[in-house]
Design a protein around this motif. Structure first.
Motif, PDB file in Angstrom:
ATOM      1  N   LEU B 261      11.698   3.551   7.745  1.00  0.00           N
ATOM      2  CA  LEU B 261      10.591   2.676   7.389  1.00  0.00           C
ATOM      3  C   LEU B 261       9.663   3.519   6.518  1.00  0.00           C
ATOM      4  CD1 LEU B 261       9.491   0.811  10.671  1.00  0.00           C
ATOM      5  CD2 LEU B 261      10.640  -0.176   8.703  1.00  0.00           C
ATOM      6  N   LEU B 262       9.351   3.039   5.316  1.00  0.00           N
ATOM      7  CA  LEU B 262       8.457   3.757   4.422  1.00  0.00           C
ATOM      8  C   LEU B 262       7.133   3.010   4.397  1.00  0.00           C
ATOM      9  CD1 LEU B 262      11.016   4.156   1.492  1.00  0.00           C
ATOM     10  CD2 LEU B 262      10.738   5.589   3.508  1.00  0.00           C
ATOM     11  N   LYS B 263       6.026   3.723   4.574  1.00  0.00           N
ATOM     12  CA  LYS B 263       4.738   3.055   4.726  1.00  0.00           C
ATOM     13  C   LYS B 263       3.686   3.638   3.786  1.00  0.00           C
ATOM     14  CE  LYS B 263       5.784   2.824   9.651  1.00  0.00           C
ATOM     15  NZ  LYS B 263       5.323   3.138  10.999  1.00  0.00           N
ATOM     16  N   LEU B 264       2.856   2.781   3.262  1.00  0.00           N
ATOM     17  CA  LEU B 264       1.737   3.222   2.423  1.00  0.00           C
ATOM     18  C   LEU B 264       0.548   2.298   2.655  1.00  0.00           C
ATOM     19  CD1 LEU B 264       0.535   4.791  -0.144  1.00  0.00           C
ATOM     20  CD2 LEU B 264       1.348   2.831  -1.438  1.00  0.00           C
ATOM     21  N   GLU B 265      -0.604   2.909   2.859  1.00  0.00           N
ATOM     22  CA  GLU B 265      -1.865   2.163   2.859  1.00  0.00           C
ATOM     23  C   GLU B 265      -2.814   2.933   1.956  1.00  0.00           C
ATOM     24  OE1 GLU B 265      -3.745   1.043   6.524  1.00  0.00           O
ATOM     25  OE2 GLU B 265      -1.846   0.623   7.523  1.00  0.00           O
TER      26      GLU B 265
END
Lengths: 260, 399
Positions: B261-265
């Motif tokens: 799972l790749l996440k960016l905020e």
């Protein structure tokens, strides 16, 4: 050569190939018919009641509602909303099935109001702690398996085709399944699941079939027994309603956030 | 005429009685927090055990075949030590109306945005209930008018937020507080007030394996600046929460590729010091089917950057690394464990946290939570918490 003689020879040559349908072709034809007979149901809702039993006979209850939308030329969309146990009340799982392509799946956690992606790799994991794996409860699509017809067999008085299903999709927990397909209603009566080591892992029995809209058969009771752990799960499916006018809007991120 | 009225009234009652009955549910629990050390400041409580109780009943009523729904969720906690932690709130009190192509929510509600684990950077609609937990996951109810339009081009959400809620903070004698107590009775508002009309919009869409969202917010920033208050002394006696008008734009992306799972905020905010950018980005890799083919183990790592200057609200996440692990047994008890550590790459200040939970029977849940503060420098925003390592045992009953 006379034209008629030529045709005659052609027919003689061709006939054996027409009749010698391979077991693979016959298995596929049976399951294609199963698939074909279930086309056009549109959408449905039903209530689900799961009873989980461990080897000591201790029981645990799950209650949820399943909404299904048939999608043309793709797998079905499904939304499951939990009511029991109380601590997961309002939790919802949204699944877009896609035949061979990995499914898209999200879970909604009501405590935080958070929508989370679930990795599509998680096929063989248990669904809410039950003996049903995610791949057992996700919508069945013809393209997901390779088939081989094995034999005809009478199972509890029902005339069945026995077909071997070999998962075509990645990350399955099964090497193969043996399925008893009822010749009359073209629905499963029993499935045996063999693990990756080809050892019998589980048996699923389907009973209490009812016909809806004078056409679509749905089993009211599914009994899954795990032979390796001694645990079993009973799934009761009640209160089926069809064609209530669900649309893709009912299977959106927004719908997921509005379940409760 | 009255007969007609009576008939229609009777009809209404008849319809309501055939609609889904009103539903009560909820949770009540007992928390006991055990602190491992004496607090840093003499005015803080000296007891090591802080028992507290909470209740959150939930009432729902649906009518028009579920097209309309009333949701009422009050919350109350009584804490044995901290008077600010003893508090109540209306978490939700809203009416939801659903149509085929839109839905509208009016009243007090809760909204969550984001996907990262270590920090909830883009989540801005609701104020943080900081006395409940410093992880930013407990929120106060927010009055709103919220229109949602799902479409082929994604989900569009519009928010009108007519009333601002202040952040909660522990009292002077409470634990897990800043080096000075926050004077929540005397907040300062700069060109705004509680009735400032805030607006927000969000667009979110799924592209295959990728979920994306872009949001805008204009209104009172949920994070206050904490300004030292000098009470005729040379040394400050408290921190005054200062609320400002901000504009914030955020982007969030989450990709699901096989086991990853790749996440960016990411956000950019103007109105609190120099316009700044903050980012949380990372990955989660999950091994499925460990231990007898049922348990899942997820390994998480995230990098946190925050470019705000010293005049902006303080943050502990300027340049940090988060490492964590999530164990899910997938058993009948839904047993879960999440451990994680956030390390400041400049100062090595470390906050470690652990949360484990397990259902008991059909209606009980037991939860263990712990947070440890290590290597916290005295000038760090978290320095007031440096001796507040705790373990909390929660027993919750769902009904």
């Amino acid at each position: 050569m006379k034209k008629s003689t030529y045709l005659g020879l052609m027919l003689i040559c061709l006939t054996p190939t027409i009749h010698a349908q391979t077991d693979q072709e016959k298995g596929y034809a049976i399951q294609a018919e199963t698939d074909h007979r279930d086309l056009g149901f549109g959408d449905s809702i039903h209530d689900a009641f799961m009873t989980l039993r461990n080897a000591q006979g201790e029981e645990s209850i799950r209650e949820f509602v399943i909404k299904t939308l048939e999608v043309k030329d793709d797998g079905d969309n499904e939304l499951g909303i939990f009511y029991k146990p109380a601590d997961v009340r309002g939790t919802a799982v949204l699944t877009f099935s896609h035949g061979l392509k990995p499914d898209d799946q999200w879970i909604y956690l009501p405590e935080l109001k958070r929508v989370k992606r679930i990795s599509s790799v998680n096929k063989s994991g248990p669904f809410v702690g039950s003996e049903f794996a995610f791949e057992d409860i996700s919508s069945w699509e013809l393209a997901k398996y390779n088939y081989r017809y094995l034999r005809d067999e009478l199972l509890d008085g029902n005339d069945c085709f026995v077909v071997e299903n070999i998962p075509n999709y990645e990350h399955s927990g099964y090497m193969r399944q043996i399925e008893w397909v009822d010749k009359t209603i073209y629905q499963p009566r029993k499935i045996e699941f063999y693990d990756r080591k080809n050892v019998l892992l589980k048996t699923l029995a389907f009973s209490d079939y009812h016909q809806h809209l004078d056409h679509y058969w749905r089993a009211g009771q599914l009994d899954m027994v795990n032979h390796q752990t001694g645990k079993n799960t009973t799934l009761l499916r009640k209160n089926y309603r069809f064609r209530i006018g669900l649309s893709d809007k009912d299977f959106s991120e927004n719908a997921l956030k509005n379940v409760q | 005429m009255w007969i007609k009225t009576a008939v229609s009234l009777f009809g209404t009652i008849f319809i309501i009685s055939h609609a889904q009955a009103a539903q009560w549910s909820g949770v009540a629990g007992v928390d006991s927090r055990l602190f491992t050390e004496t607090a840093v400041y003499p005015e803080q409580n000296t007891t090591f055990v802080d028992p507290s109780v909470y209740i959150q009943p939930e009432f729902r009523h649906e009518w028009n075949l579920g097209s309309d729904r009333l949701t009422v969720i009050p919350f109350a906690r009584f804490d044995s030590l901290d008077s600010n932690r003893s508090h109540w709130d209306v978490r939700e009190f809203n009416w939801l109306h659903q149509e085929k192509n839109w839905d509208l929510r009016a009243g007090v509600s809760k909204v969550f945005w984001g996907g990262t684990e270590s920090r909830h950077l883009i989540d801005i609609i609701n104020q943080t209930d900081f006395v409940e937990n410093i992880n930013g996951e407990e929120k106060l109810g927010q009055p709103m008018l919220n229109l949602n339009i799902p479409s082929d081009y994604g989900n569009f959400s519009f928010f009108y937020l007519p009333y601002f809620r202040e952040r909660t903070f522990p009292s002077a004698n409470g634990r897990i507080r800043f080096s000075l107590p926050v004077d929540t009775d005397n907040p300062a508002f700069n060109d705004v007030n509680h009735w400032h009309q805030d607006w927000s919009t969000r667009w979110s869409r799924t592209f295959g394996d990728w979920d994306t969202g872009i949001s805008f917010f204009r209104g009172v920033g949920r994070e206050p600046r904490l300004v030292p208050y000098f009470d005729k002394n040379a040394f400050p006696s408290a921190l005054t929460p200062n609320y400002d008008l901000i504009n914030q734009t955020s982007l969030d992306v989450q990709g699901a590729l096989e086991n990853w799972l790749l996440k960016l905020e990411a956000i950019t905010r103007e109105g609190q010091g120099k316009t700044f950018v903050a980012v949380v980005t990372g990955v989660e890799y999950t091994y499925y089917g460990l231990f007898g083919n049922n348990a899942d183990l997820g390994l998480l790592t995230e990098y946190l950057y925050d470019g705000r200057d010293k005049t902006a609200p303080p943050t502990a996440f300027n340049n940090d690394l988060y490492i964590g692990a999530r164990l899910t047994l997938n058993d009948e008890q839904n047993s879960q464990l999440l451990i994680g550590t956030t390390i400041d790459l400049d100062t090595q200040a470390t906050v470690a946290s652990m949360k484990a939970s397990c259902r008991i029977g059909e209606k009980w849940k037991i939860e263990l939570e712990s947070r440890l503060f290590k290597n916290i420098p005295t000038n760090d925003i978290l320095s007031g918490m440096r001796k507040d390592d705790y373990i909390q045992l929660r027993l919750a009953r769902y009904f």
